[in-house]
Design an enzyme around this catalytic site. Structure first.
Site, short mmCIF file in Angstrom:
data_model
loop_
_atom_site.label_atom_id
_atom_site.label_comp_id
_atom_site.label_asym_id
_atom_site.label_seq_id
_atom_site.Cartn_x
_atom_site.Cartn_y
_atom_site.Cartn_z
N VAL A 295 -13.71 53.02 52.42
CA VAL A 295 -12.35 52.59 52.08
C VAL A 295 -11.70 53.59 51.13
O VAL A 295 -12.24 53.88 50.06
CB VAL A 295 -12.35 51.19 51.45
CG1 VAL A 295 -10.91 50.71 51.23
CG2 VAL A 295 -13.11 50.20 52.32
N SER A 296 -10.55 54.11 51.51
CA SER A 296 -9.85 55.14 50.73
C SER A 296 -8.54 54.59 50.17
O SER A 296 -7.86 53.80 50.83
CB SER A 296 -9.56 56.35 51.62
OG SER A 296 -8.72 57.27 50.96
#
Length: 741
Positions: A295-296
């Protein structure tokens, strides 16, 4: 990890009995309403600075030797929440969120030891490795050098003197604060979606999960923020907020040279500052980490920096030059990574604030069965055998080629690319040769990790000591019958976290340890660090996260098996050591190496002394502008100010030391400190000049987040210079300047 780090690693390496536990719990959770009401929920909150040494020290996260901690933008902190039941207050749990990249076992132990100087012997004995959970937010802009295992120490040249001690001291201070604050509180559980705070950076891996499983979810990341709001019993004061929302601490990019808590640190700062300005200075807000491996926060996605084309870090990205494949955060084009950090942090802060003020389907922990309990065990992961007909064994640690490619948050160059599982690739002859100079992986290790192509056989490397952990701490908290926390010792992907939550929560519900509507959160990066965990299906794709999944393709299944048994132990007791649950004692501590060059001497140019000003601020500024000054200074690794002269225990930002302040004139010849280096609006940067001289840039964005009135101000610098016969403290002040609205 970048190629330069791999080469550095090469150079350095060449150089160098079952029983039931607390069965009363089962009876208590099945008690009637009268028993529920007989106990009260106790809560304590605390917070302290944990910023370690800076100055030509690598920030931990990007594994890039050019990513040096040479200044401070936002100091990093530990935020502590203690929960206990009034009928058995000694059986308490402690959740701590730290603005660090990872968590060190040795630092946690040292912090607990340090409590003996802050609490009575009886009170200090209430806190142990087993009931204290430390979870990192995973900022990539925190000082390094505190890590335990050699792979993670490489880019810090081993252990940095003072790094563990700084974190441990802050942890102990924060625990002591929370201990003193422990009292009856009202706790509300709620959760709600934050849809614009994250994206999945490895969509190809996620899409390899079964379609039927993916169809159960509306997004390829977990968008729910799970939150506990803690108030006084009458609800008149908000004492604390702790929430879990999965997103990487990579808003600040690899070009940053100042310490920062990144987006989660900023969110905490914003909420705490707002409450402080409202007259609530002891309020603590923790924005905890969860299943964020894939997850960015860089929600604009990845694009080639030369053409603007979309990319994913795979072999063909940007014409084969994956270093050009970079993801950016919101409003990066307006204010760079600093602005992206603010935006993602602000979105988390505002979502948390809204959930506190207008909770969605709130659940009162005070109305639940009031029981607080915990389980903890040390498990030797490579010895795990999965239950079932195949007797599948878990692998010794190893890191794959795809691990060296980095991610779209910070791509690496020179060795590999994301998705590299080709044993005959053109990159293999050279880099296999380099790998084999360190250790040639055994055929058993190669077979176990397939389809991962092994770049570093870390589980078979013991020089100068273990490169990655073999033994992991596993931990599980129950805070009333409505809430539980998994202390997870790695970064875990979105779908992996969902599967783990389901396994553990189903067991807890089946055993009536928690209610059917209970919530369970995965606190990622807790208590130690063992890199990544992906699903079996994601592992097959061998993007970065799969290449960094330490114990092979069945790592997640091993965690599900271990944590489910840990959940079961609340009613049946911790199981005896077995192949399915290889229970062991805590690992021995390494005799760390330290190859960091020390500070030898500080000097100033002819005609200047430490604290003199090279560049004065302008005579006047308006609100919203940035004031600045440049001072003659010394190496910051020597230290900063110490505690204030006015007898206060900390500076206004809550730290025991600062490198700079902004002072306001009282109009009578006196000056009052209004800001220090712990606030987002101030920035301190050290710059080496030649071999022993230094300049320091001090900046202040006026009324950026902290409001000040019009008036007359000045900068003040603090430092310690080293000379032949010891060290000396110095200060210096700039010319005054006026600020108008």
């Amino acid at each position: 990890m970048k190629p330069i780090a791999i080469l550095l690693a090469l150079a350095l390496a060449l150089f160098a009995s079952a029983r039931p536990i607390d069965n009363i719990f089962e009876a208590n959770v099945r008690s009637n309403l009268e028993a529920r009401q007989s106990s009260k929920l106790l809560v304590g909150v605390g917070s302290a600075d944990i910023t370690g040494p800076i100055g030509e020290l690598t920030l931990f996260g990007y594994a890039d030797l050019s990513n040096l901690a040479n200044g401070i933008h936002l100091r990093v902190r530990a935020r502590v929440f203690i929960f206990a039941a009034s009928d058995n207050p000694s059986r308490r749990v402690v959740y701590i969120s730290t603005d660090t990249g990872i968590v060190s076992v040795r630092t946690k132990k040292l912090a607990i030891q340090n409590l003996s100087s802050r609490l009575s012997a009886a009170d200090a004995s209430l806190y142990t490795v087993e009931n204290v959970l430390v979870s990192a937010t995973h900022t990539h802009s925190g000082p390094g050098g505190y890590q335990d295992d050699f792979l993670y120490q490489v880019t810090n040249w081993g252990r940095t003197p003072g790094a563990r001690e700084a974190i441990a001291d802050g942890l102990a201070d924060a625990i002591a604060q929370a201990h003193a604050d422990l009292s009856e509180g009202r706790v509300t559980l709620t959760k709600g979606a934050l849809t614009n705070g994250s994206i999945n950076r490895s969509k190809l891996s996620y899409l390899n999960n079964p379609a039927a499983e993916r169809a159960q979810y509306t997004a390829d990341v977990d968008q729910d923020m799970t939150l506990l709001a803690i108030t006084t019993t009458d609800g008149s004061r908000l004492r604390g907020v702790v929430n879990w929302f999965p997103v990487h601490g990579t808003s600040m990019n690899v070009s940053n040279h100042r310490v920062s808590g990144d987006n989660k640190g900023y969110a905490s700062y914003r909420y705490e500052l707002e409450q402080k300005l409202k007259g609530n200075p002891t309020f603590v807000a923790a924005f905890g980490q969860s299943n964020a491996a894939d997850v960015s926060p860089n929600t604009e996605g990845a694009h080639c920096t030369d053409t603007g084309a979309e990319c994913d870090g795979g072999k063909d990205s940007c014409g084969g030059n994956i270093s050009l494949c970079l993801a950016r955060g919101p409003e990066y084009d307006i204010g760079g990574d600093t602005r992206s950090t603010e935006v993602i942090g602000e979105r988390q802060f505002l979502r948390a604030k809204t959930l506190v003020e207008s909770p969605i389907a709130p659940k009162s922990l005070n109305s639940a069965t009031i029981k607080v309990d915990y389980r903890h065990a040390w498990i030797e992961y490579p010895k795990i055998v999965l239950e079932g007909p195949n007797n599948t064994k878990i692998c010794n640690p190893a890191m794959g080629y795809a691990f060296s490619a980095g991610t779209t948050d910070n791509p690496a160059t020179g060795i590999s690319y994301q998705g590299d599982n080709d044993p005959n690739g053109a990159n293999k002859p050279l880099w296999n040769f380099v790998r084999n100079l360190l250790t040639t992986p055994t055929q058993q290790l190669v077979d176990c990790h397939q389809p991962k192509q092994i770049l570093l056989a870390t589980g078979e490397m013991g020089v100068p000591y273990d490169w990655q952990p073999h033994t992991l701490p596993v931990q599980l908290f129950v805070v009333t019958s409505k809430f539980a926390i998994i202390g997870f010792p790695a970064e875990i992907s979105t779908m992996s976290g969902r599967r783990l939550r389901a396994s553990v929560l189903n067991q807890l519900i089946a055993d009536k340890v928690v209610d059917a509507d209970a919530e369970l959160v995965v606190a990622g990066l807790s208590n130690t660090y063992s890199s990544y965990v992906t699903t079996f299906e994601e592992y097959q794709v061998q993007r970065y996260e799969g290449g960094a999944t330490t114990y092979g393709p069945n790592t997640l299944k091993a965690h599900q098996q271990i944590f489910t048994k840990l959940a079961k132990s609340f009613v049946s007791g911790l199981p005896a050591a077995s192949a399915a649950f290889p229970l062991v004692s805590a690992p021995k501590e390494n005799n760390d190496i330290n190859l960091l060059s020390p500070v030898v001497l500080d000097t100033t140019p002819s005609g200047k002394k430490f604290g003199d000003v090279f560049t004065q601020p302008a005579a006047s500024y308006k609100s919203g502008e940035t004031a600045s000054a440049v001072f003659a200074c010394a190496h910051p690794r020597n230290g900063g100010s110490g505690i204030p002269d006015n007898g206060a225990l900390t500076w206004p930002g809550g730290a025991k030391s600062t490198f700079m302040t902004v002072e306001q004139s009282d109009g009578k010849g006196g000056w009052t400190t209004v800001l220090d280096d712990a606030l987002w609006d101030t920035r301190y940067l050290w710059i080496r000049v030649g071999s022993s001289e230094s300049k320091c840039l001090l900046e202040w964005k006026i009324n950026g987040s902290y409001p000040v009135s019009s008036g007359t101000f000045r900068f003040k610098i603090f430092g310690i210079n080293k000379w032949i016969f010891g060290t000396s403290k110095f200060t210096g002040v700039s010319n005054s300047f006026t600020v108008t609205a």
